[in-house]
Design an enzyme around this catalytic site. Structure first.
Site, PDB file in Angstrom:
ATOM      1  N   GLU A  65      -7.872  -3.844   5.246  1.00  0.00           N
ATOM      2  CA  GLU A  65      -8.807  -4.132   4.542  1.00  0.00           C
ATOM      3  C   GLU A  65      -9.228  -5.822   4.517  1.00  0.00           C
ATOM      4  O   GLU A  65     -10.916  -5.514   3.891  1.00  0.00           O
ATOM      5  CB  GLU A  65      -7.998  -4.377   2.650  1.00  0.00           C
ATOM      6  CG  GLU A  65      -8.085  -2.751   2.223  1.00  0.00           C
ATOM      7  CD  GLU A  65      -6.508  -2.605   3.131  1.00  0.00           C
ATOM      8  OE1 GLU A  65      -6.235  -0.945   2.724  1.00  0.00           O
ATOM      9  OE2 GLU A  65      -5.912  -3.178   3.231  1.00  0.00           O
ATOM     10  N   HIS A 134       0.104   0.752  -7.156  1.00  0.00           N
ATOM     11  CA  HIS A 134      -1.197   1.917  -6.873  1.00  0.00           C
ATOM     12  C   HIS A 134      -1.717   2.105  -7.743  1.00  0.00           C
ATOM     13  O   HIS A 134      -2.598   3.022  -8.432  1.00  0.00           O
ATOM     14  CB  HIS A 134      -0.558   3.649  -6.396  1.00  0.00           C
ATOM     15  CG  HIS A 134       0.198   2.577  -5.316  1.00  0.00           C
ATOM     16  ND1 HIS A 134       1.271   2.565  -5.230  1.00  0.00           N
ATOM     17  CD2 HIS A 134      -0.696   2.984  -3.910  1.00  0.00           C
ATOM     18  CE1 HIS A 134       1.863   2.432  -3.471  1.00  0.00           C
ATOM     19  NE2 HIS A 134       0.568   2.646  -3.204  1.00  0.00           N
TER      20      HIS A 134
END
Length: 338
Positions: A65, A134
């Protein structure tokens, strides 16, 4: 049953359609992220795009990322309009420097000589037992930091218009979408998020809230999934003779404080619903926006429904216990009206 000429889309399809329409008219628009190509994104946000635009403009990236968010910032400053997908907002921790010290600040640092016209789209929300890594929302974390616009659609119509507006904006836009609203069956999608979406291009203004339901007794403010919880609570309150007005924030940055204040001035009561954490968050900011402006508009102390300040549990029963829901909103009204 659909009305004549009504074309219902899921949020995921609406996002993909807006992206495709902008890519057709602006060659500088491209998408990058993990599994956005052949898979079409794990939430369906880029489904069908690689077939039309190819792998040069729909770019699957390595699982880094930091690398691809940084690359997106550079591409944006060089005149392109990248859309970078951060698969889960929880992953912002590994690329926070690229987000906040580059994406958010470089317009300011350059004295306006560089624009950063990029969209960081990312999933939020729990409810399906995927654990604390998550399932967060973290709206408040991004809204707290200057330099980025922050949006969150509650339905497919707004999703398309917000995506179009975000792509065209010369400032970085954090486009947050709730997993339970996307239209992916395995996530247990909220049906009310799938609404009529015009085929033509249109823009939903960033920074303008909407009245999702009119009422006169209490204002319930929410965003994303919180709007649907508020609407369900409003239905239950109506059975008790209580008229609830529901405000859909649509955008956190800029924040439409005037619409919130006008609603509370009418109803005199305020409940704020947020799936982000309770402390230091959106709920407190909304309440402060009202009380600092005119505390005399309130007939009762405001209430907030948010996620408790604990890591999100994996166990379904524990997670559901923590999540905002219509029952908690109705209970808040009961305490307020007592």
């Amino acid at each position: 049953m659909n009305k004549p000429n009504e074309r219902k889309l899921t949020i995921a399809r609406a996002m993909a359609e807006a992206t495709a329409q902008e890519m057709r008219i602006d060659p500088g628009v491209f998408v990058m992220g993990e599994d956005v190509g052949q898979l079409g994104g794990i939430y369906g946000n880029t489904r069908g795009l690689i077939e039309e635009f190819g792998s040069e403009r729909i770019r699957d990236t390595p699982i880094s990322e930091t690398a691809f968010i940084g690359a997106a910032v550079g591409a944006a400053q060089d005149g392109m309009r990248p859309i970078a997908e951060l698969m889960f907002v929880d992953f912002f921790g590994v690329c926070f420097d690229a987000i906040y010290n580059l994406m958010a600040k470089n317009i300011y640092f350059s004295g306006g000589n560089f624009k950063v016209p990029m969209v960081l789209m990312t999933s939020t929300g729990g409810g399906y037992s995927d654990g604390g890594q998550h399932s967060q929302c973290l709206y408040g974390s991004f809204a707290h930091l200057p330099g980025m616009k922050v949006v969150q659609p509650s339905n497919a119509y707004d999703a398309k218009g917000l995506m179009t507006a975000a792509i065209r904006d010369d400032s970085p836009v954090v486009y947050m979408f709730h997993k339970s609203l996307q239209g992916m069956g395995w996530l247990g999608t909220e049906k009310a998020a799938t609404v009529h979406v015009p085929e033509e291009q249109y823009v939903v203004e960033i920074g303008k809230a909407k009245i999702a339901r009119e009422g006169k007794d209490v204002t319930i403010v929410g965003l994303g999934m919180g709007v649907h919880n508020a609407l369900k609570a409003a239905d239950r309150l109506a059975e008790q003779g209580v008229s609830a007005e529901v405000v859909d924030l649509v955008s956190l940055v800029p924040l439409d404080r005037e619409t919130i204040r006008a609603s509370v001035a009418k109803t005199g009561r305020l409940i704020v619903v947020d799936e982000d954490y309770m402390s230091y968050g959106v709920t407190g900011e909304i309440i402060a926006s009202v009380t600092e402006h005119n505390i005399s508009a309130l007939k009762a102390a405001p209430k907030r429904i948010a996620y408790p300040d604990v890591p999100i549990p994996f166990a379904r029963g524990m997670e559901q216990f923590c999540l905002p829901n219509p029952e908690k909103i109705v209970a808040a009204w009961g305490e307020m009206a007592a």
